[in-house]
Enzyme design. Structure first.
Site, PDB file in Angstrom:
ATOM      1  N   ARG A 112      19.062  46.007 -22.487  1.00 15.01           N
ATOM      2  CA  ARG A 112      19.853  47.231 -22.316  1.00 15.01           C
ATOM      3  C   ARG A 112      18.980  48.464 -22.140  1.00 15.01           C
ATOM      4  O   ARG A 112      19.472  49.532 -21.843  1.00 15.01           O
ATOM      5  CB  ARG A 112      20.804  47.423 -23.506  1.00 15.01           C
ATOM      6  CG  ARG A 112      22.054  46.552 -23.416  1.00 15.01           C
ATOM      7  CD  ARG A 112      23.087  46.958 -24.442  1.00 15.01           C
ATOM      8  NE  ARG A 112      22.644  46.694 -25.800  1.00 15.01           N
ATOM      9  CZ  ARG A 112      22.806  45.532 -26.445  1.00 15.01           C
ATOM     10  NH1 ARG A 112      23.440  44.538 -25.849  1.00 15.01           N
ATOM     11  NH2 ARG A 112      22.375  45.360 -27.667  1.00 15.01           N
TER      12      ARG A 112
ATOM     13  N   HIS B  52       0.573  54.105 -22.453  1.00 15.50           N
ATOM     14  CA  HIS B  52       0.522  54.417 -23.888  1.00 15.50           C
ATOM     15  C   HIS B  52       1.723  55.285 -24.233  1.00 15.50           C
ATOM     16  O   HIS B  52       1.579  56.423 -24.677  1.00 15.50           O
ATOM     17  CB  HIS B  52      -0.802  55.095 -24.246  1.00 15.50           C
ATOM     18  CG  HIS B  52      -1.948  54.131 -24.299  1.00 15.50           C
ATOM     19  ND1 HIS B  52      -2.306  53.470 -25.447  1.00 15.50           N
ATOM     20  CD2 HIS B  52      -2.788  53.703 -23.343  1.00 15.50           C
ATOM     21  CE1 HIS B  52      -3.340  52.677 -25.193  1.00 15.50           C
ATOM     22  NE2 HIS B  52      -3.652  52.788 -23.923  1.00 15.50           N
TER      23      HIS B  52
ATOM     24  N   HIS C 238      -4.776  39.874 -23.806  1.00 16.42           N
ATOM     25  CA  HIS C 238      -3.828  40.985 -23.844  1.00 16.42           C
ATOM     26  C   HIS C 238      -2.404  40.567 -23.483  1.00 16.42           C
ATOM     27  O   HIS C 238      -1.440  41.187 -23.922  1.00 16.42           O
ATOM     28  CB  HIS C 238      -4.253  42.084 -22.869  1.00 16.42           C
ATOM     29  CG  HIS C 238      -5.368  42.945 -23.360  1.00 16.42           C
ATOM     30  ND1 HIS C 238      -6.677  42.554 -23.333  1.00 16.42           N
ATOM     31  CD2 HIS C 238      -5.348  44.188 -23.900  1.00 16.42           C
ATOM     32  CE1 HIS C 238      -7.428  43.521 -23.827  1.00 16.42           C
ATOM     33  NE2 HIS C 238      -6.650  44.523 -24.181  1.00 16.42           N
TER      34      HIS C 238
ATOM     35  N   ASP D 156     -10.159  46.172 -18.315  1.00 20.00           N
ATOM     36  CA  ASP D 156     -10.153  46.970 -19.549  1.00 20.00           C
ATOM     37  C   ASP D 156     -11.421  46.667 -20.356  1.00 20.00           C
ATOM     38  O   ASP D 156     -11.438  46.790 -21.579  1.00 20.00           O
ATOM     39  CB  ASP D 156      -8.893  46.676 -20.376  1.00 20.00           C
ATOM     40  CG  ASP D 156      -8.563  47.797 -21.353  1.00 20.00           C
ATOM     41  OD1 ASP D 156      -9.009  48.936 -21.134  1.00 20.00           O
ATOM     42  OD2 ASP D 156      -7.864  47.527 -22.355  1.00 20.00           O
TER      43      ASP D 156
ATOM     44  N   HIS E 151      -2.100  49.369 -17.587  1.00 15.85           N
ATOM     45  CA  HIS E 151      -1.956  48.047 -18.222  1.00 15.85           C
ATOM     46  C   HIS E 151      -0.516  47.735 -18.642  1.00 15.85           C
ATOM     47  O   HIS E 151      -0.161  47.783 -19.814  1.00 15.85           O
ATOM     48  CB  HIS E 151      -2.963  47.803 -19.342  1.00 15.85           C
ATOM     49  CG  HIS E 151      -3.162  48.877 -20.370  1.00 15.85           C
ATOM     50  ND1 HIS E 151      -2.129  49.431 -21.081  1.00 15.85           N
ATOM     51  CD2 HIS E 151      -4.295  49.466 -20.826  1.00 15.85           C
ATOM     52  CE1 HIS E 151      -2.620  50.323 -21.925  1.00 15.85           C
ATOM     53  NE2 HIS E 151      -3.920  50.376 -21.787  1.00 15.85           N
TER      54      HIS E 151
ATOM     55  N   ASP F 299      -6.708  38.646 -18.904  1.00 10.35           N
ATOM     56  CA  ASP F 299      -7.853  38.055 -19.624  1.00 10.35           C
ATOM     57  C   ASP F 299      -7.433  36.945 -20.577  1.00 10.35           C
ATOM     58  O   ASP F 299      -8.280  36.344 -21.241  1.00 10.35           O
ATOM     59  CB  ASP F 299      -8.633  39.143 -20.385  1.00 10.35           C
ATOM     60  CG  ASP F 299      -7.777  39.851 -21.418  1.00 10.35           C
ATOM     61  OD1 ASP F 299      -6.584  39.524 -21.531  1.00 10.35           O
ATOM     62  OD2 ASP F 299      -8.303  40.746 -22.110  1.00 10.35           O
TER      63      ASP F 299
HETATM   64 ZN   LIG Z   1      -5.132  51.495 -23.029  1.00  9.02          ZN
END
Ligand SMILES: [Zn+2]
Length: 430
Positions: A261, A229, A287, A309, A250, A284
């Site tokens: 670059r 994240h 995603h 997830d 993930h 899955d």
């Molecule tokens: Zn997440």
């Protein structure tokens, strides 16, 4: 002395089980061999030692008719399932405990025998309330409890608001005081470190102020730091690796895409092989595009970890459900979207065996390689290789029995026939 060897020598009872006529997952391949286990110790035995040296015979022989016998799956990112979410703030904590038990018992039918319950970004009060319910459960080696908890995965709240996914921005914080910020958020008592740590893995964005120091302290305590994240650059991600981050949450999702670059986090799969991190992949079909999974797999096979997830709607019928923070989620098959948003993906309702089958078909990986990505590789990432994810003497007798088939279109499927936990059968397909 190697702690994995004495287990065989210490067994004095003849209450032993021998699996025969099966294809065992050993190393990189499936081999025709028997497997001996002890339901008393809940561990795999050294068959030759038991039979030839101790002259013990099995009390039960199970003929698997040529089916596959593999280690139980180790899941490192499960948000919930069967109507319960680990990020739920229950008014009554006994309801929380019941929800946890429901998931533990439910997960075994998908072949998952141990897992990290995952909490998305939440207020600090929630962590302190619920984390004690997510402690490693191995002190009670009970098959009847279902899948074993290996400690919690805290996915946030030290993540980048620009890559929050479905995590509410209002609860995101910066780890400005390094590890002290984490201790304040999760509670110092939940960060004991090592394999008994309540918090076992933390997803953190390394570009946040204080994050690199926090990663170094997590690593020093034996808690896994995972990059995720995040908007971090390749160069800064390298600093996170040097500080002790060992895995990526993930891969591809909730991070900057690969640019020629500025390769970003994906670029870590291009560093010299001894330094490449592990990485989670959500195979899955929602995603990630199949080709991205193929690309990541070929870039670093030894680091590839399959995760679902999955969240609370996994295992429930299709429909619209209330979720945290007043949001609602629509489930259609395996697809979950936030209602009244711009169609944001809200986790997955896939199971681990579905992800394994997708992965195998999309990458061309062998059965052994596909199963390894859901067992031995996550165990290596967690530092429990030899205990989980393998069928070697001394390892926990967490097992899946699988049938394999191929349909007319050439789609190859593994199907779960049986699941064993600590040497006892806990699931059998109809
Ligand atoms: Zn997440």
């Amino acid at each position: 002395m190697d702690p994995r060897i004495p287990e065989a020598a210490s067994v004095t009872s003849s209450k032993l089980i021998k699996f025969t006529n099966c294809r065992l997952l050993r190393g990189d391949s499936l081999v025709k061999a028997d497997l001996w286990i002890s339901p008393e110790t809940g561990r795999v035995l050294h068959g030759q030692d038991v039979f030839y040296s101790q002259k013990l015979g099995p009390s039960k022989v199970i003929d698997l008719g040529g089916k596959i016998l593999a280690p139980g799956f180790v899941e490192t990112q499960v948000n919930g399932g069967f109507g319960f979410d680990f990020s739920n703030e229950c008014d009554n904590l006994s309801d929380y405990a019941k929800g946890v038990n429901k998931i533990r018992k439910g997960l075994v039918q998908f072949g998952v025998t141990s897992f990290l319950p995952t909490i998305t970004s939440q207020k600090t009060t929630l962590y302190k309330k619920v984390l004690p319910f997510l402690k490693p459960s191995s002190s009670i080696r009970s098959a009847s409890q279902g899948a074993e908890i290996l400690g919690a995965h805290c996915e946030g709240p030290f993540i980048n608001p620009c890559r929050n996914g479905i995590h509410p921005k209002s609860v995101l914080v910066k780890p400005e005081d390094g590890f002290a910020s984490l201790a304040e958020c999760y509670g110092a008592d939940n960060l004991q470190g090592g394999s008994n740590s309540t918090v076992r893995l933390v997803t953190i964005a390394p570009e946040l102020p204080g994050a690199i120091d926090a990663i170094a302290d997590l690593d020093a305590r034996g808690i896994i730091a995972s990059i995720g994240h995040s908007t971090t650059t390749y160069e800064h991600a390298i600093s996170a690796l040097s500080a002790g981050a060992s895995t990526i949450t993930h891969l591809f999702n909730a991070m900057e895409p690969l640019h020629h670059r500025n390769p970003g986090i994906f670029g870590l799969l291009g560093v010299p092989s001894s330094n490449k991190p592990f990485f989670g992949l959500i195979a899955d079909g929602i995603h990630l595009h199949a080709t991205c999974i193929n690309l990541a797999w070929h870039a670093h096979r030894e680091g590839c970890i399959l995760v679902t997830d999955a969240m609370f709607a996994a295992g429930l019928p299709d429909g619209v459900y209330d979720w945290t923070n007043g949001d609602r989620i629509e489930k259609k098959g395996q697809v979950l979207h936030l209602v009244d948003s711009d169609g944001k993906i809200a986790g997955s309702a896939s199971t681990m065996i579905e992800c394994i089958n997708n992965f195998r078909n999309w990458t061309g990986a062998s059965i052994a390689e596909s199963l390894t990505a859901a067992s031995r590789t996550p165990a290596r990432m967690l530092g429990i290789d030899g205990v989980k994810g393998v069928l070697e003497p001394g390892a926990d007798a967490d097992l899946v029995v699988l049938d394999d088939s191929e349909d007319a279109e050439g789609w190859k499927s593994l199907k779960i026939e049986q699941v064993w936990k600590f040497g006892e059968m806990v699931f059998k397909a109809d």
